[in-house]
Design an enzyme around this catalytic site. Sequence first.
Site, PDB file in Angstrom:
ATOM      1  N   LYS A  41       8.433 -15.562 -11.230  1.00  0.00           N
ATOM      2  CA  LYS A  41       9.011 -14.927 -10.044  1.00  0.00           C
ATOM      3  C   LYS A  41       9.972 -15.916  -9.392  1.00  0.00           C
ATOM      4  O   LYS A  41       9.596 -17.068  -9.160  1.00  0.00           O
ATOM      5  CB  LYS A  41       7.861 -14.606  -9.073  1.00  0.00           C
ATOM      6  CG  LYS A  41       8.097 -13.413  -8.185  1.00  0.00           C
ATOM      7  CD  LYS A  41       6.805 -13.054  -7.475  1.00  0.00           C
ATOM      8  CE  LYS A  41       7.085 -12.597  -6.053  1.00  0.00           C
ATOM      9  NZ  LYS A  41       5.861 -12.366  -5.303  1.00  0.00           N
ATOM     10  N   ARG A  90      -1.273  -4.148   4.357  1.00  0.00           N
ATOM     11  CA  ARG A  90      -0.314  -3.410   5.185  1.00  0.00           C
ATOM     12  C   ARG A  90      -0.497  -1.921   4.898  1.00  0.00           C
ATOM     13  O   ARG A  90      -1.610  -1.462   4.760  1.00  0.00           O
ATOM     14  CB  ARG A  90       1.109  -3.885   4.881  1.00  0.00           C
ATOM     15  CG  ARG A  90       1.367  -5.277   5.386  1.00  0.00           C
ATOM     16  CD  ARG A  90       2.599  -5.890   4.805  1.00  0.00           C
ATOM     17  NE  ARG A  90       2.396  -6.187   3.396  1.00  0.00           N
ATOM     18  CZ  ARG A  90       3.217  -6.904   2.654  1.00  0.00           C
ATOM     19  NH1 ARG A  90       4.316  -7.367   3.175  1.00  0.00           N
ATOM     20  NH2 ARG A  90       2.946  -7.151   1.394  1.00  0.00           N
TER      21      ARG A  90
HETATM   22  P1  ADP Z   1       5.147 -10.587   0.826  1.00  0.00           P
HETATM   23  O1  ADP Z   1       6.042 -11.430  -0.046  1.00  0.00           O
HETATM   24  O2  ADP Z   1       5.014  -9.168   0.350  1.00  0.00           O
HETATM   25  O3  ADP Z   1       5.440 -10.648   2.290  1.00  0.00           O
HETATM   26  P2  ADP Z   1       2.916 -12.427   0.168  1.00  0.00           P
HETATM   27  O4  ADP Z   1       2.692 -12.536  -1.288  1.00  0.00           O
HETATM   28  O5  ADP Z   1       3.477 -13.627   0.812  1.00  0.00           O
HETATM   29  O6  ADP Z   1       3.701 -11.116   0.588  1.00  0.00           O
HETATM   30  O7  ADP Z   1       1.566 -11.998   0.906  1.00  0.00           O
HETATM   31  C1  ADP Z   1       0.371 -12.710   0.900  1.00  0.00           C
HETATM   32  C2  ADP Z   1      -0.698 -11.867   1.512  1.00  0.00           C
HETATM   33  O8  ADP Z   1      -0.343 -11.550   2.861  1.00  0.00           O
HETATM   34  C3  ADP Z   1      -0.958 -10.515   0.838  1.00  0.00           C
HETATM   35  O9  ADP Z   1      -2.336 -10.240   0.937  1.00  0.00           O
HETATM   36  C4  ADP Z   1      -0.162  -9.550   1.673  1.00  0.00           C
HETATM   37  O10 ADP Z   1      -0.691  -8.253   1.600  1.00  0.00           O
HETATM   38  C5  ADP Z   1      -0.330 -10.152   3.046  1.00  0.00           C
HETATM   39  N1  ADP Z   1       0.757  -9.823   3.939  1.00  0.00           N
HETATM   40  C6  ADP Z   1       2.078  -9.951   3.718  1.00  0.00           C
HETATM   41  N2  ADP Z   1       2.798  -9.539   4.777  1.00  0.00           N
HETATM   42  C7  ADP Z   1       1.894  -9.110   5.705  1.00  0.00           C
HETATM   43  C8  ADP Z   1       1.997  -8.528   7.012  1.00  0.00           C
HETATM   44  N3  ADP Z   1       3.174  -8.260   7.554  1.00  0.00           N
HETATM   45  N4  ADP Z   1       0.866  -8.235   7.679  1.00  0.00           N
HETATM   46  C9  ADP Z   1      -0.332  -8.467   7.089  1.00  0.00           C
HETATM   47  N5  ADP Z   1      -0.505  -8.993   5.864  1.00  0.00           N
HETATM   48  C10 ADP Z   1       0.581  -9.313   5.180  1.00  0.00           C
END
Ligand code: ADP
Length: 168
Positions: A41, A90
């Site tokens: 990625k 989410r």
């Molecule tokens: P992304 O790149 O989609 O923002 P990540 O891989 O960094 O997500 O996310 C890590 C974790 O945090 C996952 O469990 C994801 O569901 C959660 N997460 C991401 N964004 C949010 C948000 N806005 N609110 C709550 N949980 C989140």
Amino acid sequence: MKKAIYPGSFDPVTNGHLEIIKRASLLFDKLIVLISVNPNKTSSFTVDERADFLRRVCYDIPNVQIDSCSGLIVDYFKEHKCDIIVKGLRAMSDFETEFQMAHVNKHLCPGAETVFLCADSQSTYLSSSMVRQIATFGGDISPFVPDAIKNDIIKRLDITAKKEDNKE
Ligand code: ADP
């Protein structure tokens, strides 16, 4: 002592992630925010940059530690004797992949229990990719990321500002 890990890309950390970190830090004695590095990625920020952002926004949460791993989450989980994997949920779109991941992790490591925290209503639609896209085109990301890192994200991603610089 209950030790939890919160794995993700954090590319970059958003207010949604931070909200989950704050809530999880109250539920467990120690919380490791784990930047999981996926070689397949491409990311916008290096692991060091992502770790630096996380450290800066979590500096006042004493039981939070930032780390990274490039292998399987469950291997890190076992090696560091963790008790729980924390994930944020989410809208429905997260459910399927997170559900699958929780089952696979449990299969690989039967002790690896995943706890899901529901996203706060204000961050339900917030993602790192959305922040990256807004920043790239010079939009206002201040409602979505912590103040402490906002300008560094803009400096790295905003192509509209770079175009203006080139004109001068
Ligand atoms: P992304 O790149 O989609 O923002 P990540 O891989 O960094 O997500 O996310 C890590 C974790 O945090 C996952 O469990 C994801 O569901 C959660 N997460 C991401 N964004 C949010 C948000 N806005 N609110 C709550 N949980 C989140």
